[in-house]
Write an enzyme that holds these catalytic residues in place. Structure first.
Site, PDB file in Angstrom:
ATOM      1  N   TYR A 262      92.658  29.500  77.020  1.00  0.00           N
ATOM      2  CA  TYR A 262      93.711  28.930  78.224  1.00  0.00           C
ATOM      3  C   TYR A 262      94.994  28.682  77.949  1.00  0.00           C
ATOM      4  O   TYR A 262      95.904  29.018  78.778  1.00  0.00           O
ATOM      5  CB  TYR A 262      92.623  28.182  78.991  1.00  0.00           C
ATOM      6  CG  TYR A 262      93.440  27.330  80.155  1.00  0.00           C
ATOM      7  CD1 TYR A 262      93.424  27.982  81.376  1.00  0.00           C
ATOM      8  CD2 TYR A 262      93.965  26.116  79.834  1.00  0.00           C
ATOM      9  CE1 TYR A 262      93.998  27.007  82.325  1.00  0.00           C
ATOM     10  CE2 TYR A 262      94.698  25.460  80.886  1.00  0.00           C
ATOM     11  CZ  TYR A 262      94.813  25.939  82.165  1.00  0.00           C
ATOM     12  OH  TYR A 262      95.218  25.335  83.336  1.00  0.00           O
ATOM     13  N   ASP A 297      87.900  32.058  84.686  1.00  0.00           N
ATOM     14  CA  ASP A 297      88.050  32.332  86.229  1.00  0.00           C
ATOM     15  C   ASP A 297      89.733  32.551  86.358  1.00  0.00           C
ATOM     16  O   ASP A 297      90.030  33.171  87.198  1.00  0.00           O
ATOM     17  CB  ASP A 297      87.771  31.104  86.951  1.00  0.00           C
ATOM     18  CG  ASP A 297      87.923  29.630  86.269  1.00  0.00           C
ATOM     19  OD1 ASP A 297      87.192  29.461  85.122  1.00  0.00           O
ATOM     20  OD2 ASP A 297      89.105  29.173  86.390  1.00  0.00           O
ATOM     21  N   LYS A 369      79.532  28.469  83.791  1.00  0.00           N
ATOM     22  CA  LYS A 369      80.118  27.941  84.897  1.00  0.00           C
ATOM     23  C   LYS A 369      80.797  28.866  85.852  1.00  0.00           C
ATOM     24  O   LYS A 369      81.535  29.496  85.649  1.00  0.00           O
ATOM     25  CB  LYS A 369      81.343  27.058  84.084  1.00  0.00           C
ATOM     26  CG  LYS A 369      82.444  26.615  84.888  1.00  0.00           C
ATOM     27  CD  LYS A 369      83.940  26.673  83.941  1.00  0.00           C
ATOM     28  CE  LYS A 369      85.012  26.473  84.938  1.00  0.00           C
ATOM     29  NZ  LYS A 369      86.417  27.158  84.360  1.00  0.00           N
TER      30      LYS A 369
HETATM   31  C1  LIG Z   1      90.078  25.746  80.859  1.00  0.00           C
HETATM   32  C2  LIG Z   1      91.106  25.076  81.645  1.00  0.00           C
HETATM   33  N1  LIG Z   1      91.640  23.731  81.073  1.00  0.00           N
HETATM   34  C3  LIG Z   1      92.336  23.340  82.072  1.00  0.00           C
HETATM   35  C4  LIG Z   1      92.607  23.708  83.422  1.00  0.00           C
HETATM   36  C5  LIG Z   1      93.540  22.730  84.211  1.00  0.00           C
HETATM   37  O1  LIG Z   1      94.212  21.723  83.610  1.00  0.00           O
HETATM   38  P1  LIG Z   1      95.969  21.817  83.351  1.00  0.00           P
HETATM   39  O2  LIG Z   1      96.301  21.914  84.762  1.00  0.00           O
HETATM   40  O3  LIG Z   1      96.120  20.413  83.023  1.00  0.00           O
HETATM   41  O4  LIG Z   1      96.142  22.885  82.564  1.00  0.00           O
HETATM   42  C6  LIG Z   1      92.077  24.834  84.062  1.00  0.00           C
HETATM   43  C7  LIG Z   1      92.231  25.032  85.361  1.00  0.00           C
HETATM   44  O5  LIG Z   1      91.536  26.049  85.877  1.00  0.00           O
HETATM   45  C8  LIG Z   1      91.069  25.503  82.899  1.00  0.00           C
HETATM   46  O6  LIG Z   1      90.372  26.393  83.220  1.00  0.00           O
END
Ligand SMILES: Cc1ncc(COP(=O)(O)O)c(C=O)c1O
Ligand code: B12
Ligand code: B12
Ligand SMILES: Cc1ncc(COP(=O)(O)O)c(C=O)c1O
Lengths: 518, 248, 248, 518
Positions: A262, A297, A369
């Site tokens: 991510y 997602d 999830k």
């Molecule tokens: C795996 C994951 N981490 C973090 C986030 C969001 O956190 P940030 O905006 O701090 O990256 C998301 C949002 O969908 C996510 O899917």
């Protein structure tokens, strides 16, 4: 029972390719560390707190070591050395560094056995604390009974942890099983974890250890009242992945957003930094018995849910393989999937049914999830409420693990108290209405749903085999993932990755690996 | 919860005043229509108006969905609610209470009056089988319950009540379009007064849009809305009549 | 449709003023809470208030659903809408228009500024593939489109615009919690003025809660909300700059 | 394909019992007539209009004949006689009676051949007009294409026909296929049909011929614009069943609420009057090509939808047999069914699926009139909207004929413009989402849905066989239907039923029977 008719050979090919890709990072996991990992080590040694300007002490110490070129053997040894040399505890060492009174690179070096002994003691203590949290969770689940399937998961995101706590308690009392505190916008890009309770955030509330504690206490209170264990989740993503995982482990979070890729794709964090950090953070999660949740997602918020369905499957397979390397068990892998199909699409429900069943088919033990419609949520709250109902329908019909309830105001604002309550009402009504419907139904052979699922899996297999051939970093560089190009040495946080020297020592990594059998 | 008595709507921050609205206007679904909607909300007194959706209703109408902030508030220390104040007893207790304090069966005559045919509500109160695990008045030992059913002219209801020497009249009104229920209930009371029946028995009305407050306003002794049970009405009748008996 | 200019909400009878509302209050889900809700609506100025639903939100809050009548009205003859007034041309026409009236490629630099990472909107406007069957600016022959992507500090956006001698800056703001978008957009304009860039190029903003009116208020040349397309922006830029060239 | 596994023998038993019950009323249908039937004859002969006090001329004439004891041979002959004797047309005769200038019982009697000739001409004309309307409808359907399945059916009910027309056009433009003008409260109890356009009604708008005409014109306009034939429906129930059927036939209504027993059970109209009137009114509907719709949903508004599910099935079977006797073809029998299951019921959706499939299974050619949740609709519009979505889901999944859209404000008010639009949006979204879902699914053998459907049918068969044994009137007297006791000679309108004498003549009945092959 709704069961897909999928070629088992295709499943094997999928897993083989994914394992090849994840397995090719031994060099990174074995030989490198990062600033975030070292800060995590310090936190696990008991260092907490921040300077007046808000800079957390773990950052102060690690930055100090880096500045002094003394980080290559890790942060544990220098701090242990200072403890011995000055007769201080870890926290006092950090505070002294913070005050500028102590230079860790200029202290006489204690003999290794002594250093290891200090560290052994500290790590034994901390791991016992974390195990204690895990056992407490297990005990409470045993006492109150397991989570419903799918579990009702809602977010709170006021920016104010105290306001969040009230809303979380209300939601839990109404029936939520899991509360997620959404993080303030872009916290993933902060290379530190803010300190203390916070009351201002944007689009969410900062992930801080104190905030974790406040929310955990609130939920423990409701759990007790409701005789139902209410789980808490937050985000171990971004530049502080392992630190947040460690904080969660200490404060008994129960789930953690924790995706292998991510940060790279959606936050432009350096690929090496991300993979390395996820390796350690997931090990912490595994040790703490925390269920990880992955972010598939996200692929569908920017790409088409039908055209790019295979990217979700591919990412799930990769997340699984990376998680296995960190000791996460399948039943703690909340792989992601989302109902993001255009409501204007004919047979949108059948498409989604195929995709949702494929996820279940591939990962039967995973508490998937399952994410709600967001992209096609609009200012029309009535329509969005219906889309959420279809999502809840599929969730129950296919027995997904965790239902991240959609809110009818998704396109408008972070949820109001009533929005969340209406979302719970929606889920409870639909879950009950179609409770055992799946048992009544079978898929017609060669039906569209079967064919569609097979097609997605085939596309995923072909994609993964191509990536395995070329290498993950090359593929990312070419924009094969989410149409986003991420060069191996680009992105934020690369400067925080370093090659460990021969003396490197991370007491937690060693012990956890051993206990997790890695 | 707010610390003091002054409360305002709550979205996600205490007293933020957020409200959700939807309404239709005879305007097109475009920037002009949207501005009309915004102005309307402004005129009503809302701030921070977000028109989040325009839905074309055709034939020149548009449906708007909006979120907005009100600065209005309510002082909860000043709220006076008119509610039926008699305690609620279960069937056995009510029967026992009547035996002890009144010493004879009470006769009640019920009906859906005028054009209203929605008997489910009055049946829930009166019929043997009752509603939601509370038996109806027919089941009570100390009630003689006569349910005249649907679409009973007010005149017929009063005549029957007179004939049966009723202790209470139970009227149901469910259809409320163009306030037909108010008209019907008012007419019944006027007729009762003209016929000198008003003071001879309790007049009780019920229905989904009836509140105790409205009932009092219309000249009834009590009113029961959505979610009422036979137990509520039975207790009210028993206790009120017992009190009157003492006074008399 | 109403015969005159004075319009009111429409339920099922012209001008009946019916509106649907929902909101939460820190009161219990009982007659007291219901009365608080009714009083609030009365305070706002509503009549004929029907509280149709009380939902227990726990922790001392209740959610109310209501229908009520407003006597507020809007005079449609007095509505002035600030909308982008340039006509909308398709891609080919815009390219042709620029060739003819300006005679050179136009450079635009776009970004989601500050903490905002929602690039889908700006991508819809700028990226090759576009949105809903309209190609983005990158596809136009006569645009040199530079998309800086997510979370770009205002300073970086202005620096790049200066470097590229941009004809227009395109800013996207999607997160609006606590009005962060207003703060960010205001800061960008202030920086631009301080750096004497404001008059050198068009400043255009967009996002789901942006209207042309708001944009003008914040000192921008135009604003585009939900459902905007590249064609809207491209036409606006082309026609506005052509007009300025003529004047200059 | 979702198909029940039902014992065919049970189906045969069900139909046999129902046919026995319906067949036992030959004495009534052959030997009796009613005031309403005679008024209908007059309307079909061209008599319309009302006195100043609002009393319609058909009533004036029929009441006059009854007062003069001159009705036993029907209203047609005396009026035809007056036409011949005075050289007037039927309308002029009625007007003269209305003014008190003409006593139909005191005129010299023309020879039978002449009377029959006059009546032959009038009935030929009127039947041609009605056939013309039928052909026009057929032509328009052929031109624009058939109705969607399920058809989108919405109600208008402002009380003001002009306001209704605007709302109907809006709904049709948005996608409604059928517009129902709900009648003003308790019109079924009026023993006359009001005259002219009306602008005040309660809970609905009066059914008058002029109102029919206004609405038909409005819908013809939209049909033309949308190139989609928009159907119109109203209620031929109550004390004026056949009159309203005739008005509908003349004004090209396309569907008509027209239940064999509704008036008896739910309006306390005399059983004989009701069965007799329905016999003739359905014949008019059959002749006019009007689709009838029955009122089984009414059983479930007062009884429990699970416990009393069999009463719906039993009533459908009876309605079918009575309709066949009047010449209604199965494809014009919109038998009723309703989604009235308590949302608090576990597996409510599976129960409903069983019930809805049973209706389809028993009446595969019927454009089933599928009614939405109403009883458990509450002031919570968001929840009601979801219940309507589940209803729409089942409607599309099981391909019901006509979907009477539920409104989220069902428990609050007759629909506002926006409520109706949101209901259409709900249906359109769900219909599209699950368009071909049924093709993907099969019922697991011996699943709950199959067992439940079998159970309901069995209960219905046992009930019908009991009724066939005892006689319908006896069973009604005992309260076997809807728990309501209706004695054979109780209820409203019995005084309007009379035994025809030997000279009785109803030109329309004869011709229609002949043409319908009865
Ligand atoms: C795996 C994951 N981490 C973090 C986030 C969001 O956190 P940030 O905006 O701090 O990256 C998301 C949002 O969908 C996510 O899917
Ligand atoms: C069932 C029903 C019917 C059935 C009625 C069957 C019967 N025998 O009662 C049938 C199908 C016949 C019917 C017909 C019509 N109905 Co209807 N019906 C309903 C429905 C679905 C449920 C009502 C109900 O039974 N509620 C359950 C009972 C238990 O609740 P309740 O009545 O509120 O009663 C409780 C309390 O209010 C209180 N109470 C009630 N009365 C009394 C009396 C006393 C003395 C006391 C102490 C307490 C008390 O205690 C009860 C238990 O808690 C509602 C929609 C809805 N979901 O509410 C529409 C509804 C009431 N009907 C409506 C309409 C318009 C009609 C028709 C006029 C439509 C038409 N033109 O054909 C007809 C005509 C009926 C007539 N002449 O009155 C409208 C009324 C709109 C309005 N606000 O004016 C509604 C709201 C539907 C709608 N949105 O259009 N209906
Ligand atoms: C996709 C999405 C995401 C994706 C973004 C991916 C990406 N690369 O863009 C991800 C998953 C990363 C994400 C994350 C977050 N999101 Co988000 N997200 C959305 C979502 C579902 C859709 C937005 C979208 O893509 N719309 C489609 C585009 C085409 O529409 P648009 O942006 O309005 O653009 C159009 C017009 O506005 C206009 N336009 C827009 N910009 C511009 C610029 C110019 C110059 C012009 C001319 C026109 C123009 O033209 C476009 C085409 O018509 C919305 C909910 C929703 N359904 O709206 C939430 C939403 C916007 N997100 C929200 C939040 C809070 C977040 C987070 C902060 C949550 C968190 N704490 O983790 C994070 C952080 C993001 C950040 N740092 O900004 C909130 C914002 C609440 C508010 N009003 O303040 C929303 C409304 C969801 C919610 N209800 O909570 N999100
Ligand atoms: C068959 C039938 N006729 C008529 C009606 C309603 O009309 P009325 O109130 O005039 O009886 C209904 C209502 O459900 C019905 O089902």
């Amino acid at each position: 029972m709704l069961k897909l008719d999928i070629d088992p050979k295709l499943k094997t090919r999928a897993r083989t390719a994914a394992a090849r890709i994840a397995g090719s990072f031994a060099w990174l996991f074995d030989d490198y560390s990062s600033l975030a990992i070292e800060r995590t080590v310090l936190r696990l040694m008991g260092i907490d707190g921040a300077l007046e300007d808000g800079k957390p002490l773990p950052n102060v110490v690690v930055d100090h070591l880096q500045a002094k070129n003394a980080l290559l053997r890790g942060a544990a040894i220098p701090v242990a050395n200072a403890m011995l040399s000055r007769g201080l505890n870890a926290q006092e060492v950090a505070e002294a560094v913070g005050r500028g009174e102590l230079d860790l690179s200029e202290l006489p070096e204690a003999p290794p056995e002594q250093l290891y002994k200090v560290l052994d003691k500290l790590s034994t203590q901390m791991l016992a604390r974390i195990r204690g949290q895990r056992e407490k969770r297990d005990k409470l689940f045993a006492e109150y009974g397991p989570r419903r399937v799918p579990a009702i998961y809602v977010i709170v995101a006021t920016g104010n942890i105290y306001e969040d706590a009230v809303q979380a308690k209300a939601a839990a009392t109404e029936g939520a099983d899991i509360i997620a505190v959404i993080r303030s916008t872009a916290q993933s890009l902060l290379d530190f974890v803010p300190y203390g309770a916070t009351t201002v955030g944007f689009g969410g509330t900062f992930a801080t250890q104190e905030n974790f504690r406040i929310m955990r206490a609130a939920l423990d209170e409701v759990s007790e009242q409701q005789k139902r264990y209410i789980s808490l989740t937050n985000y171990a993503s971004g530049l502080c992945m392992p630190e947040i995982a460690a904080m969660g482990a200490m404060e008994r979070l129960d789930l953690m957003l924790n995706d292998a890729m991510y940060g790279i794709l959606f936050r432009d964090i350096n690929p090496k930094r991300t993979l390395l950090d996820q390796y350690f953070s997931r090990m912490v999660n595994a040790y703490a018995g925390i269920e990880i949740q992955t972010g598939e997602d996200n692929y569908l918020t920017t790409s088409d849910a039908i055209e790019k369905a295979y990217t979700v499957t591919a990412s799930q397979l990769l997340n699984e393989q990376f998680a296995l390397l960190s000791g996460v068990k399948p039943e703690k892998m909340g792989l992601g999937h989302a109902y993001e199909i255009d409501p204007e699409q004919e047979n949108s429900f059948s498409y989604e049914l195929a995709h949702a069943l494929l996820t279940k088919e591939l990962f039967p033990d995973s508490p998937v999830k399952y994410m709600p419609p967001t992209k096609f949520a609009s200012g029309n709250i009535f329509k969005t409420h219906l889309m959420d109902a279809m999502f809840n329908f599929v969730g129950q019909l296919t027995h997904q693990g965790v239902q991240l309830l959609g809110m009818m105001t998704e396109a408008i604002h972070t949820p109001h108290l009533a929005d969340r309550s209406l979302a719970i009402e929606n889920a409870q009504y639909i879950f009950k209405a179609v409770k055992d419907l799946g048992d009544n139904l079978a898929l017609a052979p060669n039906s569209f749903v079967n064919r569609r699922a097979g097609e997605v899996l085939r596309e995923a297999v072909e994609f993964l085999e191509m990536v395995a051939e070329d290498g993950l970093f090359k593929a990312m560089e070419r924009g094969e993932f989410a149409d986003i190009k991420r060069p191996e040495n680009g992105g934020k946080g690369l400067e925080g990755v370093f090659r460990k020297d021969a003396q490197y020592f991370n007491p937690f990594l060693e012990k956890m690996k051993q206990e997790l059998g890695l | 919860m707010s610390k003091n008595n002054i409360i305002r709507p709550y979205g996600d921050t205490s007293g933020d005043g957020k409200m959700q609205l939807s309404f239709s206007l005879p305007v097109p679904p475009d920037a002009f229509g949207k501005e009309a909607a915004r102005l309307l909300l402004e005129r009503i007194g809302f701030d921070n108006i977000e028109i989040t959706c325009l839905r074309d209703l055709r034939e020149g109408y548009t449906h708007f969905i909006a979120y907005a902030v009100t600065s209005a508030s309510v002082d909860t220390s000043k709220i006076k609610v008119k509610v039926v104040e008699t305690p609620v007893m279960d069937m056995e207790a009510t029967d026992a209470y009547i035996s002890e304090h009144i010493g004879r069966k009470l006769t009640v005559v019920g009906a859906c009056i005028e054009s209203d045919a929605h008997t489910v509500g009055i049946d829930a109160i009166m019929n043997m089988k009752g509603y939601n695990h509370r038996f109806g008045l027919e089941r009570y030992q100390m009630f003689n319950a006569i349910n005249m059913g649907a679409q009973v002219p007010s005149e017929d209801l009063l005549a029957r009540a007179r004939k049966e020497k009723a202790d209470a009249i139970l009227v149901s009104q469910v259809v409320t379009q163009k306030n037909i229920h108010i008209k019907n209930l008012t007419r019944l009371i006027e007729l009762a007064e003209a016929e000198r029946l008003r003071d001879k028995m309790l007049f009780i009305c019920g229905g989904p849009r009836i509140s105790h407050e409205l009932a009092i306003e219309l000249g009834y002794d009590a009113g029961f809305g959505t979610g009422s049970y036979s137990t509520d009405v039975a207790s009210f009748i028993a206790i009120t009549l017992a009190a009157r008996a003492v006074k008399a």
